[in-house]
Enzyme design. Structure first.
Site, PDB file in Angstrom:
ATOM      1  CB  ILE A   1      -0.953   0.024   1.213  1.00 52.72           C
ATOM      2  CG1 ILE A   1      -0.166  -0.097   2.528  1.00 52.72           C
ATOM      3  CG2 ILE A   1      -1.999  -1.059   1.097  1.00 52.72           C
ATOM      4  CD1 ILE A   1      -1.041  -0.031   3.767  1.00 52.72           C
TER       5      ILE A   1
ATOM      6  N   GLY B   1      11.492   5.661   2.137  1.00 52.29           N
ATOM      7  CA  GLY B   1      12.922   5.631   1.857  1.00 52.29           C
ATOM      8  C   GLY B   1      13.606   4.386   2.356  1.00 52.29           C
TER       9      GLY B   1
ATOM     10  CG  ASP C   1       9.953  13.266   8.146  1.00 54.07           C
ATOM     11  OD1 ASP C   1      10.087  14.403   7.643  1.00 54.07           O
ATOM     12  OD2 ASP C   1       9.761  12.246   7.461  1.00 54.07           O
TER      13      ASP C   1
END
Length: 685
Positions: A18, A22, A135
């Site tokens: 799905i 990285g 992040d």
């Protein structure tokens, strides 16, 4: 890519991919033990041989597994199966905040605040567990079908202290990264808050505040450009929300919200008092951790461009004119945004002007060093490579006190976190019993070492149960029932132990160990596959040697062949290059050369020579006159003797010699040959 239907850990069925990131691919899966759908993140093959990275992947998953919060995508499990490292997470059906923004263009103030409160609440749960996300961006915020906002993908997060640093190699998405993260500085909770502010800016305006042609240009904007207030594009934005966004995105971390709780409080207050003046920028306690701004002139000089000096000064003064400090106290601007009387930061312009010069020099030297290092300017004998500089070996901390260990680790620029306490018969109370990563393991600088302290209590000993030849999950349960921890070594091939079953354990079965100790198990991958070699065009001996070397056995048969020379392999039962189990039997066929027909020597006695020759020829044989002979049985001119004899089985084409009768022997003539003597050779000459 993992095929559908594959099971991981004998429990999680892969239903389809799905997504992909990285470092890992994400699959939809089903947990057959708890009968629920899950998301499974599987580490990509590029990283599976990097033990340091794997250790980080596992430790990050274990840290994230401690987060159980409705605004966080929860992590359920982490494991290894057949060389695959995976993390099992909550499956959230919904849309990312990035897609939601793109779909709507931009969000209303009320919707922005509502989403932000849930996002920051989830982030607060992570910070309470000493986990820095690193992040935060709209792509990592999921809005479920029920409207629940969840923070996901702690892919580069790890349990850390407030002074944990991070290299630029693991920097988050550059459009949302904080200035200190962009320059590889100290990263803490306030770095995540900066990214939250950028995300809120994008929600209310529909785009990020800083953009450029490259990641470097965007990072520089985070470092040296003031962010334009969202009120420039959205005039009707509530004043309190504008101030919240501007406070979150201050370049100096000390001027931002110090924690998520304070930010949540202001966001909730903004809902009931949109134009309130309750948001203030905190005072800077010093310049020690100030994020400085790089001047435009220095940036241009670094880029090798020639600009008019007067033009630069004019732009510089127009934004930072000292004479403007005392004008219009009731209605002044800061960084291009509207401000009210109670908004703070009245005395920073003089300081900023000085700091800009210092910042420009520092950042210029940093960029020059990075560029020079990239082109090899600073490389050479005596200079360590970046890899050598960035990694260290973990010292042995066992037996040290907590203070001694911290002092020792500081020599290697490593951090320490006490992960728990356990009884030990070997170490005194307060001494380190074990640590992860272990002694002599290679790690990056600034890695946090998790230690287990001894309680000094006498530990009960238990014998390691016999888990050899047990199914993996059964072996793990046996060890846990015995009060032991389970670790998994690298799976191995075995010709004796079935796939998924335990080959061995360390310490060995029956060894007395402290309760709570770790036992490493090695799980079988099954019989090691072998590659079938090419056997054709070689001799039978060469075929057997090649099969033996590959761990296979051979079975030879022979066939006639008009095309392949005798003794050469014609064909094999399994194609060359095929992967098979070791010990598999490979059949092959060896040539016997051209096939020869077998015939019986016909009866040509009593025939004349011409008839005898035709008869032999019809049977595939060649007749050859061998001489004359006396014969009482056959008349002159008839065949009286042949070799080989009648009925002998011979190869087609065989020469059959025959003798022709000269009649009975005449005993009255002394010169007549003996009846028993073969005179065919003389007579026929």
């Amino acid at each position: 890519m993992i095929k559908e239907g594959v099971y991981l850990g004998k429990r999680y069925e892969i239903l389809g991919r799905i997504g992909s990131g990285g470092m890992a691919d994400v699959y939809k899966g089903k947990d057959h033990k708890l009968n629920r759908y899950v998301a499974i993140k599987v580490l990509k093959s590029d990283y599976r041989n990097d033990q340091v990275f794997i250790q980080k992947f596992v430790s990050e998953a274990q840290a994230a597994a401690g987060l159980m919060h409705p605004n966080v995508v929860n992590v359920y499990d982490v494991g290894q199966d057949r060389g695959l490292f995976y993390m099992v997470m909550e499956l959230v059906e919904g849309i990312t905040l990035k897609d939601y923004i793109e779909k709507k263009g931009k969000l209303s103030a009320k919707e922005t605040i509502s989403i932000s409160i849930q996002m920051v609440t989830g982030l607060q749960a992570a910070h309470n567990h000493h986990i820095i996300h690193r992040d935060i961006k709209p792509q990592n915020i999921i809005i479920s079908k029920e409207g629940k906002v969840k923070v996901t993908d702690f892919g580069i997060a790890r349990a850390t202290t407030a002074t944990k640093t991070i290299s630029t190699s693991v920097m988050g998405s550059v459009h949302y990264t904080s200035p200190e993260q962009a320059r590889g500085g100290v990263v803490d909770e306030k770095s995540d808050i900066y990214s939250v502010g950028i995300t809120m800016y994008e929600m209310i305006t529909g785009h990020v505040p800083f953009d450029g042609d490259s990641t470097v240009s965007v990072a520089l904007k985070h470092l040296q450009e003031e962010m334009v207030s969202p009120a420039e594009e959205v005039p009707d934005i509530p004043y309190s929300l504008e101030c919240i966004i501007m406070k979150c995105t201050q370049k100096n971390p000390e001027r931002r919200y110090h924690d998520c709780a304070s930010l949540i409080q202001d966001l909730k207050r903004s809902l009931v008092d949109p134009d309130g003046e309750f948001v203030t920028l905190g005072a800077v306690p010093g310049d020690s951790d100030r994020t400085v701004v790089m001047s435009t002139e220095e940036i241009r000089q670094l880029q090798g461009q020639d600009y008019d000096e007067d033009e630069d000064d004019e732009d510089y003064d127009s934004d930072y004119d000292e004479d403007d400090d005392d004008d219009d106290e009731d209605d002044r601007e800061y960084g291009g945004r509207r401000r009210k009387k109670k908004d703070v930061n009245p005395d920073t312009k003089k300081i900023m002007r000085i700091l800009m010069i210092v910042a420009g020099v520092v950042i210029a030297l940093l960029i020059l060093f990075l560029v020079g290092n990239a082109v090899g300017l600073f490389s050479g004998p005596g200079l360590a490579t970046s890899n050598e500089e960035d990694t260290v070996r973990v010292p042995d901390l066992r037996g040290m006190t907590e203070d001694e260990a911290r002092e020792e680790l500081s020599k290697y620029e490593l951090g320490m976190d006490v992960a728990g306490e356990e009884p030990s018969n070997e170490y005194e109370a307060g001494e380190i019993k074990s640590h992860t990563p272990g002694p002599d393991e290679t790690v990056e600088r600034h890695t946090t070492i998790e230690v287990i302290l001894s309680t000094g209590e006498e530990a009960e000993t238990v014998a390691v149960p016999n888990v050899v030849n047990e199914e993996e999950s059964r072996a793990e349960q046996m060890l846990r029932d015995a009060g032991l921890k389970v670790t998994k070594g690298e799976a191995q091939y075995s010709s004796d132990v079935e796939e998924g079953y335990v080959i061995s354990c360390n310490p060995d079965v029956g060894t007395e160990v402290d309760e709570g100790s770790s036992v490493e198990i090695i799980v079988s991958l099954g019989t090691q596959p072998a590659t079938v070699p090419k056997l054709t065009e070689g001799t039978a001996a060469e075929a057997e040697a090649a099969l033996s070397e590959a761990g296979l056995t051979g079975s030879a048969t022979e066939e006639y062949s008009d095309d392949v020379a005798e003794g050469i392999v014609i064909s094999q039962s399994i194609d060359p290059g095929t992967e098979v189990s070791r010990g598999t039997t490979v059949s092959y066929v060896v040539s016997r050369g051209p096939e020869t027909k077998i015939v019986n020597v016909p009866d040509i006695y009593g025939m004349d020579e011409a008839t005898a020759s035709q008869t032999l020829s019809r049977n595939g044989l060649v007749g050859e006159y061998a001489g004359e002979s006396f014969s009482d049985e056959y008349g002159a001119g008839q065949i009286c003797r042949i070799s080989p004899t009648v009925g002998t089985r011979v190869s087609e084409g065989t020469v059959v010699q025959y003798w022709i009768s000269v009649g009975p022997e005449n005993t009255g003539e002394p010169d007549t040959p003996d009846s028993g003597t073969d005179t065919g050779g003389n007579t026929g000459s």
